[in-house]
Motif scaffolding. Structure first.
Motif, PDB file in Angstrom:
ATOM      1  N   ASN A  98       0.961  -1.316  -0.222  1.00 39.64           N
ATOM      2  CA  ASN A  98       0.166   0.147   0.075  1.00 39.64           C
ATOM      3  C   ASN A  98       1.050   1.278   0.085  1.00 39.64           C
ATOM      4  N   VAL A  99       1.876   1.317  -0.945  1.00 40.06           N
ATOM      5  CA  VAL A  99       2.728   2.335  -1.052  1.00 40.06           C
ATOM      6  C   VAL A  99       3.200   2.585  -2.254  1.00 40.06           C
ATOM      7  N   ASP A 100       3.496   3.586  -3.009  1.00 40.25           N
ATOM      8  CA  ASP A 100       3.961   3.982  -4.169  1.00 40.25           C
ATOM      9  C   ASP A 100       5.478   4.094  -3.931  1.00 40.25           C
ATOM     10  N   PHE A 101       6.077   3.302  -4.904  1.00 37.63           N
ATOM     11  CA  PHE A 101       7.539   3.290  -4.933  1.00 37.63           C
ATOM     12  C   PHE A 101       8.100   4.480  -4.725  1.00 37.63           C
ATOM     13  N   ASP A 102       7.607   5.683  -5.277  1.00 38.12           N
ATOM     14  CA  ASP A 102       8.316   6.844  -5.332  1.00 38.12           C
ATOM     15  C   ASP A 102       8.162   7.584  -3.798  1.00 38.12           C
ATOM     16  N   SER A 103       7.295   7.024  -2.999  1.00 36.23           N
ATOM     17  CA  SER A 103       7.019   7.446  -1.704  1.00 36.23           C
ATOM     18  C   SER A 103       7.727   6.881  -0.749  1.00 36.23           C
ATOM     19  N   ILE A 104       8.416   5.994  -0.831  1.00 35.06           N
ATOM     20  CA  ILE A 104       9.170   5.183   0.095  1.00 35.06           C
ATOM     21  C   ILE A 104      10.418   5.823   0.684  1.00 35.06           C
ATOM     22  N   GLU A 105      10.685   5.893   1.884  1.00 39.85           N
ATOM     23  CA  GLU A 105      11.612   6.771   2.682  1.00 39.85           C
ATOM     24  C   GLU A 105      12.044   6.291   3.767  1.00 39.85           C
ATOM     25  N   ILE A 106      13.553   5.932   3.904  1.00 37.94           N
ATOM     26  CA  ILE A 106      14.136   5.651   4.967  1.00 37.94           C
ATOM     27  C   ILE A 106      13.496   6.196   6.318  1.00 37.94           C
ATOM     28  N   GLY A 107      13.375   5.372   7.415  1.00 38.13           N
ATOM     29  CA  GLY A 107      12.912   6.063   8.537  1.00 38.13           C
ATOM     30  C   GLY A 107      11.278   6.209   8.466  1.00 38.13           C
ATOM     31  N   MET A 108      10.732   5.957   7.515  1.00 36.18           N
ATOM     32  CA  MET A 108       9.337   6.152   7.606  1.00 36.18           C
ATOM     33  C   MET A 108       8.712   5.153   8.618  1.00 36.18           C
ATOM     34  N   PRO A 109       7.393   5.593   9.108  1.00 38.22           N
ATOM     35  CA  PRO A 109       6.656   4.539  10.080  1.00 38.22           C
ATOM     36  C   PRO A 109       5.921   3.598   9.425  1.00 38.22           C
ATOM     37  N   LEU A 110       6.085   2.586  10.011  1.00 40.36           N
ATOM     38  CA  LEU A 110       5.146   1.312   9.251  1.00 40.36           C
ATOM     39  C   LEU A 110       4.750   0.563  10.297  1.00 40.36           C
ATOM     40  N   GLU A 111       3.551  -0.048   9.934  1.00 46.65           N
ATOM     41  CA  GLU A 111       2.658  -0.931  10.844  1.00 46.65           C
ATOM     42  C   GLU A 111       2.780  -2.550  10.033  1.00 46.65           C
ATOM     43  N   PHE A 112       2.481  -3.546  10.727  1.00 49.90           N
ATOM     44  CA  PHE A 112       2.597  -5.030  10.320  1.00 49.90           C
ATOM     45  C   PHE A 112       1.305  -5.069   9.873  1.00 49.90           C
ATOM     46  N   VAL A 113       1.100  -5.667   8.546  1.00 45.04           N
ATOM     47  CA  VAL A 113       0.073  -5.888   7.976  1.00 45.04           C
ATOM     48  C   VAL A 113       0.356  -7.365   6.993  1.00 45.04           C
ATOM     49  N   PRO A 114      -0.509  -8.565   7.301  1.00 47.16           N
ATOM     50  CA  PRO A 114      -0.264  -9.716   6.465  1.00 47.16           C
ATOM     51  C   PRO A 114      -0.740  -9.511   4.903  1.00 47.16           C
ATOM     52  N   VAL A 115       0.267  -9.568   4.045  1.00 48.60           N
ATOM     53  CA  VAL A 115      -0.233  -9.277   2.635  1.00 48.60           C
ATOM     54  C   VAL A 115      -0.424 -10.616   1.796  1.00 48.60           C
ATOM     55  N   PRO A 116      -1.171 -10.478   0.734  1.00 56.08           N
ATOM     56  CA  PRO A 116      -1.137 -11.760  -0.242  1.00 56.08           C
ATOM     57  C   PRO A 116       0.024 -12.023  -1.094  1.00 56.08           C
ATOM     58  N   LEU A 117       0.436 -13.388  -1.037  1.00 53.41           N
ATOM     59  CA  LEU A 117       1.609 -13.653  -1.781  1.00 53.41           C
ATOM     60  C   LEU A 117       1.336 -13.246  -3.174  1.00 53.41           C
ATOM     61  N   ASP A 118      -0.006 -13.412  -3.599  1.00 51.77           N
ATOM     62  CA  ASP A 118      -0.377 -13.345  -4.932  1.00 51.77           C
ATOM     63  C   ASP A 118      -1.451 -12.369  -4.903  1.00 51.77           C
ATOM     64  N   PRO A 119      -1.009 -11.041  -5.345  1.00 51.27           N
ATOM     65  CA  PRO A 119      -2.132  -9.946  -5.102  1.00 51.27           C
ATOM     66  C   PRO A 119      -3.671 -10.411  -5.962  1.00 51.27           C
ATOM     67  N   ASP A 120      -3.467 -11.165  -6.938  1.00 57.44           N
ATOM     68  CA  ASP A 120      -4.765 -11.356  -7.538  1.00 57.44           C
ATOM     69  C   ASP A 120      -5.333 -12.774  -6.886  1.00 57.44           C
ATOM     70  N   GLU A 121      -5.047 -12.889  -5.838  1.00 58.93           N
ATOM     71  CA  GLU A 121      -5.695 -13.948  -5.091  1.00 58.93           C
ATOM     72  C   GLU A 121      -5.725 -13.566  -3.497  1.00 58.93           C
ATOM     73  N   PRO A 122      -6.464 -12.766  -3.413  1.00 61.93           N
ATOM     74  CA  PRO A 122      -6.504 -12.014  -1.888  1.00 61.93           C
ATOM     75  C   PRO A 122      -6.960 -12.875  -0.919  1.00 61.93           C
ATOM     76  N   ASN A 123      -7.529 -14.174  -1.087  1.00 64.39           N
ATOM     77  CA  ASN A 123      -7.888 -15.201  -0.043  1.00 64.39           C
ATOM     78  C   ASN A 123      -6.867 -16.160  -0.157  1.00 64.39           C
ATOM     79  N   GLY A 124      -5.788 -16.465  -0.724  1.00 59.08           N
ATOM     80  CA  GLY A 124      -4.622 -17.021  -0.801  1.00 59.08           C
ATOM     81  C   GLY A 124      -3.903 -17.148   0.487  1.00 59.08           C
ATOM     82  N   ILE A 125      -2.768 -17.444   0.172  1.00 61.38           N
ATOM     83  CA  ILE A 125      -1.628 -17.604   1.140  1.00 61.38           C
ATOM     84  C   ILE A 125      -1.045 -15.919   1.501  1.00 61.38           C
ATOM     85  N   VAL A 126      -0.749 -15.777   2.731  1.00 60.80           N
ATOM     86  CA  VAL A 126      -0.461 -14.443   3.170  1.00 60.80           C
ATOM     87  C   VAL A 126       0.987 -14.661   3.537  1.00 60.80           C
TER      88      VAL A 126
END
Length: 131
Positions: free
Chosen positions: A92-120
């Motif tokens: 949930n971040v654009d490549f150009d918006s990534i910055e060292i030191g930015m605050p982040l929170e944990f979130v499981p993400v789909p291994l395959d974005p086209d299968e949102p109910n698959g493996i995370v």
């Protein structure tokens, strides 16, 4: 939500990563090794971006088990203060918006974005503090 491996996430909502604390030294690692030297511990949900890269080609299979139709994605090292540094996908971040030191929170993400109910897999996304 089905984790890519057992013992990576807690069962609470929202989930947390499960690290391992060395019983002798107190050092925390991720993931938790499956032996008597380490005890499982839930890790903090919030961290900061320590380093990152953009994965621009499909990793070698095995071990990569993701989709054949490859799309580049950011891979991060996230510092969980006072605990450890974990490798995870950035979500949930654009490549150009990534910055060292930015605050982040944990979130499981789909291994395959086209299968949102698959493996995370482990992931982190910018916190609302970024807005």
């Amino acid at each position: 939500m089905r984790p890519i491996a057992e013992g990576l996430f807690t069962q609470e909502n929202p989930p947390r990563l499960i690290g391992g604390r060395d019983r002798e030294t107190g050092r925390i690692v991720f993931p938790c090794p499956e032996n008597d030297r380490f005890e499982p511990v839930p890790l903090k949900r919030d961290g900061t971006l320590w380093s990152y890269t953009i994965q621009r080609f499909r990793p070698k299979s095995p071990p990569y088990a993701g989709p054949e139709a490859f799309k580049p994605f950011p891979v991060a090292y996230v510092e969980l203060p006072g605990e450890t540094i974990v490798e995870a996908r950035l979500a949930n971040v654009d490549f150009d918006s990534i910055e060292i030191g930015m605050p982040l929170e944990f979130v499981p993400v789909p291994l395959d974005p086209d299968e949102p109910n698959g493996i995370v897999i482990p992931g982190f996304q910018p916190t609302e503090k970024m807005a």
